[in-house]
Design a protein around this motif. Sequence first.
Motif, PDB file in Angstrom:
ATOM      1  N   GLY A  92     107.719  18.859  54.653  1.00  0.00           N
ATOM      2  CA  GLY A  92     108.244  17.500  54.743  1.00  0.00           C
ATOM      3  C   GLY A  92     108.491  17.026  56.157  1.00  0.00           C
ATOM      4  N   PRO A 119     105.811  14.039  57.505  1.00  0.00           N
ATOM      5  CA  PRO A 119     106.093  12.738  56.882  1.00  0.00           C
ATOM      6  C   PRO A 119     107.452  12.173  57.288  1.00  0.00           C
ATOM      7  N   TYR A 169     116.534  14.464  57.733  1.00  0.00           N
ATOM      8  CA  TYR A 169     115.746  15.566  57.151  1.00  0.00           C
ATOM      9  C   TYR A 169     115.262  16.529  58.235  1.00  0.00           C
ATOM     10  N   LEU A 178     100.885  20.233  50.750  1.00  0.00           N
ATOM     11  CA  LEU A 178     102.206  19.754  50.330  1.00  0.00           C
ATOM     12  C   LEU A 178     102.606  18.541  51.173  1.00  0.00           C
ATOM     13  N   GLY A 179     102.310  18.613  52.463  1.00  0.00           N
ATOM     14  CA  GLY A 179     102.624  17.499  53.348  1.00  0.00           C
ATOM     15  C   GLY A 179     101.848  16.247  52.981  1.00  0.00           C
ATOM     16  N   LEU A 217     103.374  14.689  49.942  1.00  0.00           N
ATOM     17  CA  LEU A 217     104.600  13.967  50.310  1.00  0.00           C
ATOM     18  C   LEU A 217     104.277  12.664  51.041  1.00  0.00           C
ATOM     19  N   VAL A 222     103.365  10.126  48.479  1.00  0.00           N
ATOM     20  CA  VAL A 222     104.499   9.647  47.677  1.00  0.00           C
ATOM     21  C   VAL A 222     105.456   8.813  48.520  1.00  0.00           C
ATOM     22  N   VAL A 223     105.809   9.322  49.700  1.00  0.00           N
ATOM     23  CA  VAL A 223     106.839   8.678  50.526  1.00  0.00           C
ATOM     24  C   VAL A 223     106.283   7.509  51.333  1.00  0.00           C
TER      25      VAL A 223
END
Length: 310
Positions: free
Chosen positions: A44, A47, A240, A275-276, A279, A282-283
């Motif tokens: 994460g 992002p 984050y 995975l990044g 994300l 989505v983000v």
Amino acid sequence: MGVRNTVFQATKKMTIQLTTAPRADHHRLAGMIHGAIGMAIFAGSLPATRVAVMGLDAIFLTAGRAAGAGILAALLLAATRQKLPARSDLLPLLVVAGGVVLGFPLLTALALKSVPSAHAIVFVGLLPLVTALFAVLRAAEKPRAPFWLWAMAGSASVCIYALWHSTGGFAAPDLLMLAAIVVCGLGYAEGSRLSKRIGSWQTICWALVLSLPISLPATLATLPGDLKTVAQPVWLGFGYVTLFSMFIGFFFWYRGLLLGGIARVSQIQLFQPFLGLALAAVVLGETVSPDIAVVALVIGVCVWQARKHA
């Protein structure tokens, strides 16, 4: 007597092997689990950094996340009454600080001001190979030849995917990302080597504390003039990368490298770009190609084989 002594030594050696093999397997498995958790947290980072640099200066973002995590680290070290690092550990700690506390965050923040996170994330596919190289140079690990073949195959798969979906040529932000990968790989290997002496979470905490004389003044010097004008998503991204990317994630990551071996566990990072990218989709609403699932499957085979031969 000679025969009896030989039999005794052979029996003793076999007993040691039988008792230590399950323990070693347990440590490797625990290392992979800790490494996977750390990798998921780090996924994460880009992002969140991309969101944060939309409203914050790259220097402030780098210094601020390091300073915030550094204050938390100082409080944790004081609360647990950790002894000061030895003088011989100061230089390795400075290498860790320069690589993962200041170098990687600053270089990626500068790159992400010009390119989307989906473009920058693919460079992370080179990080496992770079980390493994530094594991040989700095930690004296000696993976077998098949490991390097599978590690290179995994990194090549990520790079081919990146080039296939690239929308532009090689540019300055790409050089920044490559430099970020190099300093990060060095910081990972050096931190894992140091974890054997002072502990995994203690390593990142001391590196953060040693960075405070730079990160704290830089944070105050680059503080936004009007904090109220910074949007809430920007602060969430900043939060984050401060709490998770710069602090908690390293607790799991360095522990994983310590238990499972730097070269072996580092290959889990091959999943981090995907995975990044998920994300980022989505983000940030960035476009991700559906063939990512096929590449992820190839990566899974490469990680499994690399782990087997490490």
